[in-house]
Structures are given as C-alpha cells and as structure tokens.
Design an enzyme around this catalytic site. Sequence first.
Site, PDB file in Angstrom:
ATOM      1  N   ASP A 117       0.622  -1.540   0.669  1.00 48.97           N
ATOM      2  CA  ASP A 117      -0.391  -0.124  -0.531  1.00 48.97           C
ATOM      3  C   ASP A 117       1.248   1.587  -0.180  1.00 48.97           C
ATOM      4  O   ASP A 117       1.988   0.789  -0.162  1.00 48.97           O
ATOM      5  CB  ASP A 117      -1.035  -0.369   0.867  1.00 48.97           C
ATOM      6  CG  ASP A 117      -0.045   0.068   2.166  1.00 48.97           C
ATOM      7  OD1 ASP A 117       0.498  -0.662   2.425  1.00 48.97           O
ATOM      8  OD2 ASP A 117      -0.607   1.342   3.908  1.00 48.97           O
ATOM      9  N   GLU A 182       0.039  -0.875   5.902  1.00 47.99           N
ATOM     10  CA  GLU A 182       1.268  -0.286   7.079  1.00 47.99           C
ATOM     11  C   GLU A 182       1.205   1.180   6.638  1.00 47.99           C
ATOM     12  O   GLU A 182       1.070   2.338   7.630  1.00 47.99           O
ATOM     13  CB  GLU A 182       2.516  -0.484   5.659  1.00 47.99           C
ATOM     14  CG  GLU A 182       3.930  -0.312   7.151  1.00 47.99           C
ATOM     15  CD  GLU A 182       4.241   0.938   7.140  1.00 47.99           C
ATOM     16  OE1 GLU A 182       5.154   1.495   7.631  1.00 47.99           O
ATOM     17  OE2 GLU A 182       4.137   1.966   5.772  1.00 47.99           O
TER      18      GLU A 182
END
Length: 506
Positions: A117, A182
């Site tokens: 991400d 994250e």
Amino acid sequence: MILSIAALMLLFEPRVSPSSLDLETRIFQYIDDHQNEFIENLKDWVAVKSDSIQAAFRKEVTQMMELAADRLRALGASVMLVNQIHQLPDGQSLPVVLAELGQDPHKPTVCFYGHVDVQPAKKEDGWKTDPYMLTEIDGNLYGRGATDNKGPVLAWINAVETFRALKLDMPVNFKFIIEGMEEAGSLGLDEVVKEKQHFFSDVDYIVISDNLWLSKTKPALTYGTRGNACFFVEVECGKKDLHSGTFGGIIHEPMTDLVALLDSLVNMSGHILIPGIYDDVATLTEEEKKLYESVEFDLEEHKTNAGVKKFLYDTKEEILLHLWRYPCVSIHGIEGAFYEPGIKTVIPAKVIGKFSIRQVPHMALATVEKQVTQYLEEVFSKRNSPNKLKVSMPMSTMPWIADINNPMYVAARRAIKTVFGREPDMIRDGSTIPIARMFQNETRKSVMMLPIGAADDGEHSQNEKISRYNYIWGTKLFAAFFLEISKLHGQLQEASNTTSVPTEEP
C-alpha cells in the site's frame, strides 16, 4: 564445551571459492540482463493506486494484494490470504498475504516482511510526473511506492525469481508476509502474527526492507529505532471562551498555563528537564561509539535539507547520538487555540498541548508516563492556578534494538561488501518503526532491517523515487544475502555440533 555465537563468528571469516564466485557472477549477470523486465514489473505495480489512507481506494489495495499473491504463486510458493483481520474504521477489511517456498529442514528459513500500500499522491500536489506512472528520468524511477515499499518487495521477489530462472537450488527456505495497511497503521497485523504462530515456528530470521540508507551512495544496515510516547496536556478554566477585553488581566488564562508547562519540558540546549528521564537510557559503550565514527553523514547537507542555519550540536557524532540513541522532546501543536489568518481576541476556555518523547532502550513507557505526569503536575501547582490540568499518554510505541553480531547481520554485511565493494554504515533510525519491535516480541525471532533505498528517495513526499541502480543492485544484494546466510547458518550449525561434548552416561 559449546561455543557462543560471538566466538563462532571469529571462526568463520568469509571463505571465497572459485565456484562461489562463478555462481555470483551468473546470478548478477542474470539480474543485469533482466533489469528492464524488473522495471516493467515495478511499473505495473506502481500503476495500481493502492492508497490505504483513503477508503475510496480499498478495491485498488485489494487488487494490489492479489497481484503480489500471484507473483508469489508464480515462484512456486504456497500462498494464503488471511481475511477479516484488518478491521478498518469504515467496517471494511483487507487480507494479509502469507506465503511459503521451500521446507528443507537443513536450510535456514528467512521470512520477508513488506507492504504494497502507499501514501496518497496527486500530480497537482507538486509531482513533476504522474505519481502512478513509473517514469525514468536521469536514472531515477519516479512513482508513488517506488521506494516505499513496492520497489524493495519486488527486488526481493526478483532475487528469488533469479534462482528459479537459473534452475539453481534455493539456498534458503522463504516465507513472506505482505500487507496492504502499513501506511494506515498496520491495523490488526499484530493479531495475524499472534494467530499464525505456527507460520513463524520454523522461521530463523526476519528481514524488513522498509527504510532508507543514511546517505545517497553508501549502503546501510539498520539495527535500532527510537520509540515514541505521545502526550496530551489539557488545561481548562471554564465551559466557554471569553472576551479578552472583558476578562483579560483578571483571570488565570489556560493558554498562559499551557505555554508555561510546555516551556518547562526542555531547555534551549535540547536537554529534557523532567527529573529521572535519562536514568534508564542504555550506557554508550566504546564499541558502539566507534560505529558512529565511520558513518557517512554530511552535516551541511542535512542542515540544508532541514532548511535551518544551525543544529543544537556541532559534530557528526553528537548529531547522530542525539538523533538515534538519546531521548528528545518535540512539541507538535495546540488544540483549541485560534490559528486562522488574522487575529481573534478570545481567551480559549480549554487548550490541549500535544508533544512527544522519542524514547530509547531501556526506557519503560510506564515509567516515562509517571515521570512526565508528576513533573507537569508539580510545575502546574507552583503557578497557583485554579484551572484544571489533565495529562494523558494516548499513544506509545517501544524502541527496537538488534544485535549487530547476530549471524543475519554478519551475512548482510558480507553481502553488501560483495555487491557494493564497501562496508555498510551501521545505523539506527531516529523515528519509530513499530513493525520491527512487534515481530521481535511476538515471534521471538531475530529481526533485521536491510534497506536498499537512498536517503534522497523522498518516501511519503512528492516525486518519490528509487534509482535504477538501487533497485537493480538491491536485487543483487538480496540474492547475495541468501547465499551468505545459507553458508553462515550451515557453518554455525556444523561448528556447534562439532564443539558440543555429549554428556557421558553415569
């Protein structure tokens, strides 16, 4: 007699044979020959707007997780998507990818953590290229996620793929844990790790490549990060804001109390004034002190990057010590105060100061919270203010530290020397990277941070990039690390067996 690991390290200096040199040459040549293909793969990944911060991009994050899973399946790995773990504020959930390749009990097992991400990005925010179209300019690959963290994740996969393509025996068993949250705080990842303890049971080493070198050109190994204790200090005098013309000069103003409290935390030299705050800080050893002397760090460049004229300290060593292994106080803002352009002649009824203490080994969070609270209450009491004071610590993370003599760090240093021809900087990170501490605590395994990005890559910023050199040579570094940790692990096991004297039966 069983030798300690430290003693065993002395027994096994690098042993280079013609066959190992030939193997490395073949591997590095393959990576060079296929670098454009590797860059095209990164281009495909960067094109996916896997922004985990904004709910509108949840489908893209899921798509990115599926792409990562497909790449791992193509390696021959068994892949499992663990669902319903990341519980998001909007009620949605995202999977975590767990993958495994190889189960040879005679080989070490290395687990790689990465995330796919990214932070939000728009061209109008100041990007010189489309952030979701990987663009090469002067040897740099620009795009969101290029260095944080899609590039390093793909570099690791590329390294594994190289062994498979050359039909070479895999030097280690591989495990992967790849997430898509994250940047949004890795919500629920610790629960995944706790629930899947069997997945980590045979893991020997955990590698994270989610940070940067300290310099633009010299490789680094990271062995520690600071923790962070975030505080709110709230001062309240009543239920409503007051007119400064009507009440100014006759009441104890909350803002005045708060500014005095914040000012009492640290002196003009950066020294924290809270009694006892330094008592548990780990003692600086001569061995560690020497590490700072060889670190490549341009003081003037760092000053320019910060946009300041002067630091609190004058030498490289002092700067690094206070960035990495001493605590510091930073004041972040005041909630409840007027901050718009112009002036509003109001006395706020309640203001909340926000500050943090970056703590280091071996500072305990409970102790820090008690010291801060008691100190601020004492300072406040001396002001004889009738206002209400409340001190709280809403968020905190412990520091992380690793043993640089661990076999994994020894193998990584050798791999860096092989690929880059020089010893790495042994560095800490002044920020907080909770994932390293979490893995170490939950799995009880050795954790290492092995970055491949340069200091000027601009993670989270406009024009994020990774250079072609760092991406391709980072792939070589990971491949060399596989060989080195395999050799060293085998040597240690052999030496441990031959130096163990069995107990005789009575």
